[in-house]
Design a protein around this motif. Structure first.
Motif, PDB file in Angstrom:
ATOM      1  N   GLN A   1       5.652  53.041  42.786  1.00 20.77           N
ATOM      2  CA  GLN A   1       5.404  53.959  43.885  1.00 20.77           C
ATOM      3  C   GLN A   1       6.715  54.574  44.357  1.00 20.77           C
ATOM      4  O   GLN A   1       7.761  53.926  44.335  1.00 20.77           O
ATOM      5  CB  GLN A   1       4.747  53.228  45.043  1.00 20.77           C
ATOM      6  CG  GLN A   1       3.347  52.783  44.727  1.00 20.77           C
ATOM      7  CD  GLN A   1       2.705  52.097  45.910  1.00 20.77           C
ATOM      8  OE1 GLN A   1       3.367  51.760  46.884  1.00 20.77           O
ATOM      9  NE2 GLN A   1       1.396  51.886  45.823  1.00 20.77           N
ATOM     10  N   CYS A   2       6.619  55.814  44.794  1.00 16.34           N
ATOM     11  CA  CYS A   2       7.785  56.507  45.358  1.00 16.34           C
ATOM     12  C   CYS A   2       8.193  55.790  46.640  1.00 16.34           C
ATOM     13  O   CYS A   2       7.348  55.493  47.487  1.00 16.34           O
ATOM     14  CB  CYS A   2       7.421  57.961  45.647  1.00 16.34           C
ATOM     15  SG  CYS A   2       8.704  58.895  46.498  1.00 16.34           S
TER      16      CYS A   2
ATOM     17  N   SER B   1       3.634  57.022  40.345  1.00 16.32           N
ATOM     18  CA  SER B   1       3.878  57.842  39.159  1.00 16.32           C
ATOM     19  C   SER B   1       4.589  56.997  38.108  1.00 16.32           C
ATOM     20  O   SER B   1       4.898  55.828  38.330  1.00 16.32           O
ATOM     21  CB  SER B   1       4.703  59.087  39.511  1.00 16.32           C
ATOM     22  OG  SER B   1       5.951  58.714  40.031  1.00 16.32           O
TER      23      SER B   1
ATOM     24  N   ARG C   1      11.665  63.600  39.537  1.00 20.12           N
ATOM     25  CA  ARG C   1      11.261  64.040  40.873  1.00 20.12           C
ATOM     26  C   ARG C   1       9.862  63.520  41.144  1.00 20.12           C
ATOM     27  O   ARG C   1       9.007  63.515  40.274  1.00 20.12           O
ATOM     28  CB  ARG C   1      11.241  65.564  40.965  1.00 20.12           C
ATOM     29  CG  ARG C   1      12.588  66.179  41.121  1.00 20.12           C
ATOM     30  CD  ARG C   1      12.431  67.642  41.552  1.00 20.12           C
ATOM     31  NE  ARG C   1      13.711  68.256  41.749  1.00 20.12           N
ATOM     32  CZ  ARG C   1      14.401  68.196  42.875  1.00 20.12           C
ATOM     33  NH1 ARG C   1      13.931  67.559  43.898  1.00 20.12           N
ATOM     34  NH2 ARG C   1      15.567  68.776  42.983  1.00 20.12           N
ATOM     35  N   CYS C   2       9.647  63.098  42.351  1.00 23.47           N
ATOM     36  CA  CYS C   2       8.317  62.645  42.749  1.00 23.47           C
ATOM     37  C   CYS C   2       7.372  63.848  42.719  1.00 23.47           C
ATOM     38  O   CYS C   2       7.689  64.896  43.279  1.00 23.47           O
ATOM     39  CB  CYS C   2       8.361  62.035  44.149  1.00 23.47           C
ATOM     40  SG  CYS C   2       6.744  61.569  44.767  1.00 23.47           S
TER      41      CYS C   2
ATOM     42  N   GLU D   1      11.066  64.329  45.914  1.00 19.70           N
ATOM     43  CA  GLU D   1      12.287  63.556  46.143  1.00 19.70           C
ATOM     44  C   GLU D   1      12.876  63.146  44.793  1.00 19.70           C
ATOM     45  O   GLU D   1      12.162  62.762  43.888  1.00 19.70           O
ATOM     46  CB  GLU D   1      11.961  62.313  46.972  1.00 19.70           C
ATOM     47  CG  GLU D   1      13.156  61.498  47.361  1.00 19.70           C
ATOM     48  CD  GLU D   1      14.035  62.208  48.383  1.00 19.70           C
ATOM     49  OE1 GLU D   1      15.249  61.951  48.370  1.00 19.70           O
ATOM     50  OE2 GLU D   1      13.516  63.005  49.183  1.00 19.70           O
TER      51      GLU D   1
ATOM     52  N   LEU E   1      14.410  60.758  42.248  1.00 13.74           N
ATOM     53  CA  LEU E   1      14.343  59.312  42.062  1.00 13.74           C
ATOM     54  C   LEU E   1      15.043  58.920  40.776  1.00 13.74           C
ATOM     55  O   LEU E   1      15.110  59.704  39.839  1.00 13.74           O
ATOM     56  CB  LEU E   1      12.877  58.851  41.998  1.00 13.74           C
ATOM     57  CG  LEU E   1      11.979  59.220  43.165  1.00 13.74           C
ATOM     58  CD1 LEU E   1      10.546  58.852  42.857  1.00 13.74           C
ATOM     59  CD2 LEU E   1      12.432  58.524  44.423  1.00 13.74           C
TER      60      LEU E   1
ATOM     61  N   PHE F   1      11.611  52.260  41.130  1.00  6.76           N
ATOM     62  CA  PHE F   1      12.096  53.580  41.520  1.00  6.76           C
ATOM     63  C   PHE F   1      13.043  53.426  42.705  1.00  6.76           C
ATOM     64  O   PHE F   1      12.756  52.696  43.654  1.00  6.76           O
ATOM     65  CB  PHE F   1      10.943  54.495  41.948  1.00  6.76           C
ATOM     66  CG  PHE F   1      10.082  54.959  40.808  1.00  6.76           C
ATOM     67  CD1 PHE F   1      10.467  54.812  39.494  1.00  6.76           C
ATOM     68  CD2 PHE F   1       8.875  55.572  41.055  1.00  6.76           C
ATOM     69  CE1 PHE F   1       9.677  55.248  38.458  1.00  6.76           C
ATOM     70  CE2 PHE F   1       8.071  56.013  40.035  1.00  6.76           C
ATOM     71  CZ  PHE F   1       8.473  55.849  38.725  1.00  6.76           C
TER      72      PHE F   1
ATOM     73  N   ARG G   1      15.599  55.830  45.391  1.00 11.86           N
ATOM     74  CA  ARG G   1      15.885  57.175  45.893  1.00 11.86           C
ATOM     75  C   ARG G   1      17.329  57.531  45.575  1.00 11.86           C
ATOM     76  O   ARG G   1      18.235  56.733  45.807  1.00 11.86           O
ATOM     77  CB  ARG G   1      15.641  57.172  47.399  1.00 11.86           C
ATOM     78  CG  ARG G   1      15.807  58.486  48.033  1.00 11.86           C
ATOM     79  CD  ARG G   1      15.396  58.372  49.493  1.00 11.86           C
ATOM     80  NE  ARG G   1      15.753  59.606  50.140  1.00 11.86           N
ATOM     81  CZ  ARG G   1      16.156  59.706  51.377  1.00 11.86           C
ATOM     82  NH1 ARG G   1      16.217  58.624  52.124  1.00 11.86           N
ATOM     83  NH2 ARG G   1      16.464  60.860  51.881  1.00 11.86           N
TER      84      ARG G   1
END
Length: 126
Positions: A71-72, A79, A88-89, A94, A96, A103, A105
């Motif tokens: 998960q983001c 994803s 990118r999410c 965002e 990642l 994941f 940030r």
């Protein structure tokens, strides 16, 4: 004029021609000793049939080890990504990075990532 005359007799050799040619090629290969050529062609044909199967099994093994589904950390959207890459999410865009099956940030150096906690407020009566 008689159609069955000896001068008009014709042979249809189209069916026999293939078998005579095949027999001649086999006899030629066996007499010259080109068995290595036949063996080599069978080996090449076998490799052409086996190589895609081995490549498919190897690719699935690699994908099972390197595909990460998580998960983001910003929006929680699930994803997939390849371990050791950036993405990118799809939900919040965002940036990642994928490391150690998780994941993270991407932030510029010196940025402090803080999680906010909701604190309920109590009114004190006087």
């Amino acid at each position: 004029m008689n159609q069955n005359d000896f001068r008009n007799l014709q042979f249809n050799l189209s069916g026999i021609r293939f078998w005579l040619t095949l027999l001649l090629v086999i006899w030629l290969l066996s007499s010259i000793g080109l068995g290595w050529l036949v063996k080599f062609s069978f080996i090449v044909l076998s490799l052409l049939l086996i190589t895609p199967v081995i490549a498919f099994i190897g690719f699935r093994w690699w994908l099972k080890r390197n595909l990460v589904v998580d998960q983001c950390p910003v929006c929680g959207f699930e994803s997939a990504g390849i371990n050791g890459t950036q993405l990118r999410c799809p939900s919040c865009s965002e940036q990642l990075r994928v490391e150690n099956k998780k994941f993270y940030r991407l932030t510029p150096p010196g940025t402090v990532d803080v999680e906010a906690i909701d604190v309920s407020v109590k009114q004190i009566e006087d």
